[in-house]
Design a protein around this motif. Structure first.
Motif, PDB file in Angstrom:
ATOM      1  N   ASN A 132       0.835  -1.041  -0.164  1.00  0.00           N
ATOM      2  CA  ASN A 132       0.167   0.107   0.122  1.00  0.00           C
ATOM      3  C   ASN A 132       0.822   1.349  -0.174  1.00  0.00           C
ATOM      4  O   ASN A 132       0.367   2.183  -0.225  1.00  0.00           O
ATOM      5  CB  ASN A 132      -0.805  -0.042   1.256  1.00  0.00           C
ATOM      6  N   ARG A 133       2.081   1.170   0.485  1.00  0.00           N
ATOM      7  CA  ARG A 133       2.940   2.288   0.554  1.00  0.00           C
ATOM      8  C   ARG A 133       4.044   2.364  -0.534  1.00  0.00           C
ATOM      9  O   ARG A 133       5.053   2.961  -0.423  1.00  0.00           O
ATOM     10  CB  ARG A 133       3.439   2.537   1.928  1.00  0.00           C
ATOM     11  N   CYS A 134       4.121   1.262  -1.337  1.00  0.00           N
ATOM     12  CA  CYS A 134       5.233   0.990  -2.317  1.00  0.00           C
ATOM     13  C   CYS A 134       6.742   1.092  -1.771  1.00  0.00           C
ATOM     14  O   CYS A 134       7.397   1.619  -2.438  1.00  0.00           O
ATOM     15  CB  CYS A 134       4.915   1.761  -3.547  1.00  0.00           C
ATOM     16  N   GLU A 135       6.697   0.679  -0.328  1.00  0.00           N
ATOM     17  CA  GLU A 135       8.130   1.024   0.057  1.00  0.00           C
ATOM     18  C   GLU A 135       9.021  -0.415  -0.583  1.00  0.00           C
ATOM     19  O   GLU A 135       8.573  -1.631  -0.652  1.00  0.00           O
ATOM     20  CB  GLU A 135       8.159   0.649   1.678  1.00  0.00           C
ATOM     21  N   LYS A 136      10.245  -0.172  -0.890  1.00  0.00           N
ATOM     22  CA  LYS A 136      10.978  -0.925  -1.875  1.00  0.00           C
ATOM     23  C   LYS A 136      11.955  -1.721  -0.860  1.00  0.00           C
ATOM     24  O   LYS A 136      12.561  -2.879  -1.222  1.00  0.00           O
ATOM     25  CB  LYS A 136      11.580  -0.465  -3.021  1.00  0.00           C
ATOM     26  N   ASN A 137      12.082  -1.357   0.416  1.00  0.00           N
ATOM     27  CA  ASN A 137      13.609  -1.698   1.158  1.00  0.00           C
ATOM     28  C   ASN A 137      12.842  -2.097   2.610  1.00  0.00           C
ATOM     29  O   ASN A 137      13.138  -1.272   3.557  1.00  0.00           O
ATOM     30  CB  ASN A 137      14.385  -0.660   1.074  1.00  0.00           C
ATOM     31  N   VAL A 138      12.061  -3.202   2.553  1.00  0.00           N
ATOM     32  CA  VAL A 138      11.504  -3.645   3.794  1.00  0.00           C
ATOM     33  C   VAL A 138      11.959  -4.930   4.365  1.00  0.00           C
ATOM     34  O   VAL A 138      12.011  -5.786   3.377  1.00  0.00           O
ATOM     35  CB  VAL A 138       9.935  -3.369   3.714  1.00  0.00           C
ATOM     36  N   GLN A 139      12.330  -5.071   5.656  1.00  0.00           N
ATOM     37  CA  GLN A 139      12.656  -6.257   5.998  1.00  0.00           C
ATOM     38  C   GLN A 139      11.592  -6.997   7.251  1.00  0.00           C
ATOM     39  O   GLN A 139      11.631  -5.720   8.131  1.00  0.00           O
ATOM     40  CB  GLN A 139      14.267  -6.026   6.393  1.00  0.00           C
ATOM     41  N   VAL A 140      11.405  -7.905   7.248  1.00  0.00           N
ATOM     42  CA  VAL A 140      10.392  -8.429   8.356  1.00  0.00           C
ATOM     43  C   VAL A 140      11.192  -9.472   9.186  1.00  0.00           C
ATOM     44  O   VAL A 140      11.528 -10.508   8.356  1.00  0.00           O
ATOM     45  CB  VAL A 140       9.221  -8.814   7.930  1.00  0.00           C
ATOM     46  N   MET A 141      11.373  -9.334  10.429  1.00  0.00           N
ATOM     47  CA  MET A 141      11.878 -10.525  11.129  1.00  0.00           C
ATOM     48  C   MET A 141      11.020 -10.500  12.624  1.00  0.00           C
ATOM     49  O   MET A 141      10.795  -9.611  13.172  1.00  0.00           O
ATOM     50  CB  MET A 141      13.436 -10.468  11.726  1.00  0.00           C
ATOM     51  N   THR A 142      10.424 -11.986  12.677  1.00  0.00           N
ATOM     52  CA  THR A 142       9.475 -12.034  13.858  1.00  0.00           C
ATOM     53  C   THR A 142      10.264 -13.116  14.682  1.00  0.00           C
ATOM     54  O   THR A 142      10.979 -13.988  14.245  1.00  0.00           O
ATOM     55  CB  THR A 142       8.306 -12.288  13.408  1.00  0.00           C
ATOM     56  N   PHE A 143       9.716 -12.950  15.840  1.00  0.00           N
ATOM     57  CA  PHE A 143      10.313 -14.047  16.792  1.00  0.00           C
ATOM     58  C   PHE A 143       9.078 -14.741  17.537  1.00  0.00           C
ATOM     59  O   PHE A 143       8.188 -14.048  18.254  1.00  0.00           O
ATOM     60  CB  PHE A 143      11.184 -13.393  17.890  1.00  0.00           C
ATOM     61  N   GLY A 144       8.844 -16.058  17.481  1.00  0.00           N
ATOM     62  CA  GLY A 144       8.058 -16.696  18.219  1.00  0.00           C
ATOM     63  C   GLY A 144       6.522 -16.159  17.507  1.00  0.00           C
ATOM     64  O   GLY A 144       5.492 -16.341  18.362  1.00  0.00           O
ATOM     65  N   GLN A 145       6.503 -16.085  16.202  1.00  0.00           N
ATOM     66  CA  GLN A 145       5.226 -15.495  15.600  1.00  0.00           C
ATOM     67  C   GLN A 145       4.447 -16.714  15.421  1.00  0.00           C
ATOM     68  O   GLN A 145       4.676 -17.702  14.714  1.00  0.00           O
ATOM     69  CB  GLN A 145       5.552 -14.772  14.261  1.00  0.00           C
ATOM     70  N   PRO A 146       2.956 -16.629  15.558  1.00  0.00           N
ATOM     71  CA  PRO A 146       2.127 -17.545  15.441  1.00  0.00           C
ATOM     72  C   PRO A 146       1.617 -17.548  13.865  1.00  0.00           C
ATOM     73  O   PRO A 146       1.988 -16.518  13.066  1.00  0.00           O
ATOM     74  CB  PRO A 146       0.787 -17.212  16.088  1.00  0.00           C
ATOM     75  N   ARG A 147       1.155 -18.490  13.275  1.00  0.00           N
ATOM     76  CA  ARG A 147       0.574 -18.421  11.831  1.00  0.00           C
ATOM     77  C   ARG A 147      -0.549 -17.540  11.839  1.00  0.00           C
ATOM     78  O   ARG A 147      -1.355 -17.217  12.551  1.00  0.00           O
ATOM     79  CB  ARG A 147       0.181 -19.969  11.484  1.00  0.00           C
TER      80      ARG A 147
END
Length: 283
Positions: A190-205
């Protein structure tokens, strides 16, 4: 007898090492970013700090968890939704040089959080190009239908005006990881960001098979870090007999577990990359 024991030990360690190498080599074939344990160690400290209730110390970054690897972090916005018991912050770090967005996970004393966690009914996500993608209604609402999303997006805009178009790293633990995943997708689609990294810890489905597959294409720099003793990444459950209703984890997951040999303990990092339901990983 002693020589035989050492021969078995050496053989086992060689097999362990070669197995780990095969996992990482598979990543290279598709040119996906590798798991960086040093970066994960830094980011998990932010994921821990966002749980603190001393908002003054958190905003000024003088809290008990606001030093060491995260020293010098500048808070742009501390977001607190009292009605829904949600908390997050946006700031800028020197190392890595990035905008950091951190979401707090479930507050064990919050009935509202537990309702969100247990609201497993699937909800159609109204994002372009994501037909047939279904997501966890409770986590989706926690990010999209509270004061969290507009405050986060506004803070990102302000940070970019001052610091330029730097990388954005979104993170969180448990329910916070689920919200981080939606935030990373929101910023990308929605914001057309090109340089996004996601790292989650113990994330549920958080979604069905279609959602998990599309997510890895839209936000390829995403990793779900899990631990062998954590039950949360197994939820909501995976139903073999209800494929259209079940939940899948992301195709890319790093599973941290220990292999003990007497007084020796080795941490193994298994990188799961494929369908999103590798039976040798957290499932």
């Amino acid at each position: 007898m002693k020589k035989t024991w050492w021969l078995i030990l050496v053989t086992f360690l060689c097999l362990l090492s070669s197995s780990k190498g095969r996992d990482l080599k598979a990543m290279d074939k598709v040119n996906l970013p590798k798991y960086n344990h040093t970066l994960a160690t830094i980011l998990v400290q932010y994921a821990s700090a966002v749980y603190l209730s001393d908002l003054t110390a958190l905003f000024t970054w003088t809290c008990s968890r606001c030093d060491g690897l995260t020293e010098g972090f500048e808070i742009i916005e501390l977001v607190v939704d009292v009605e829904h018991c949600l908390q997050a912050f946006v700031g800028v770090a020197d190392d890595p040089h990035a905008i950091i967005i951190a979401f707090r996970g479930t507050n064990e004393h919050s009935l509202q959080n537990w309702i969100e966690d247990l609201y497993w009914k699937q909800h159609e996500i109204n994002y372009p190009g994501m037909d047939d993608a279904m997501v966890h209604r409770g986590f989706y609402n926690a990010y999209h239908n509270t004061t969290i999303r507009p405050a986060i997006l506004d803070a990102v805009d302000r940070a970019k005006k001052f610091y330029g178009n730097i990388q954005i790293i979104v993170l969180g633990h448990s329910m916070g990881g689920a919200m981080a995943a939606f935030c990373g997708l929101d910023l990308t689609v929605n914001r057309c960001e090109k340089n996004v990294q996601v790292m989650t810890f113990g994330q549920p489905r958080i979604g069905n098979a279609v959602f998990a597959s599309l997510y890895s294409t839209l936000v390829p720099n995403t990793l779900r870090v899990t631990h062998d003793h954590d039950i949360v990444p197994h939820l909501p459950p995976y139903y073999y007999y209800l494929p259209s209703k079940t939940y899948h984890h992301f195709p890319r997951e790093v599973w941290l577990y220990n292999v003990g040999l007497g007084s020796l303990v080795y941490r193994v990092e298994k990188v799961c990359d494929g369908s999103g339901e590798d039976p040798t990983c957290s499932r």
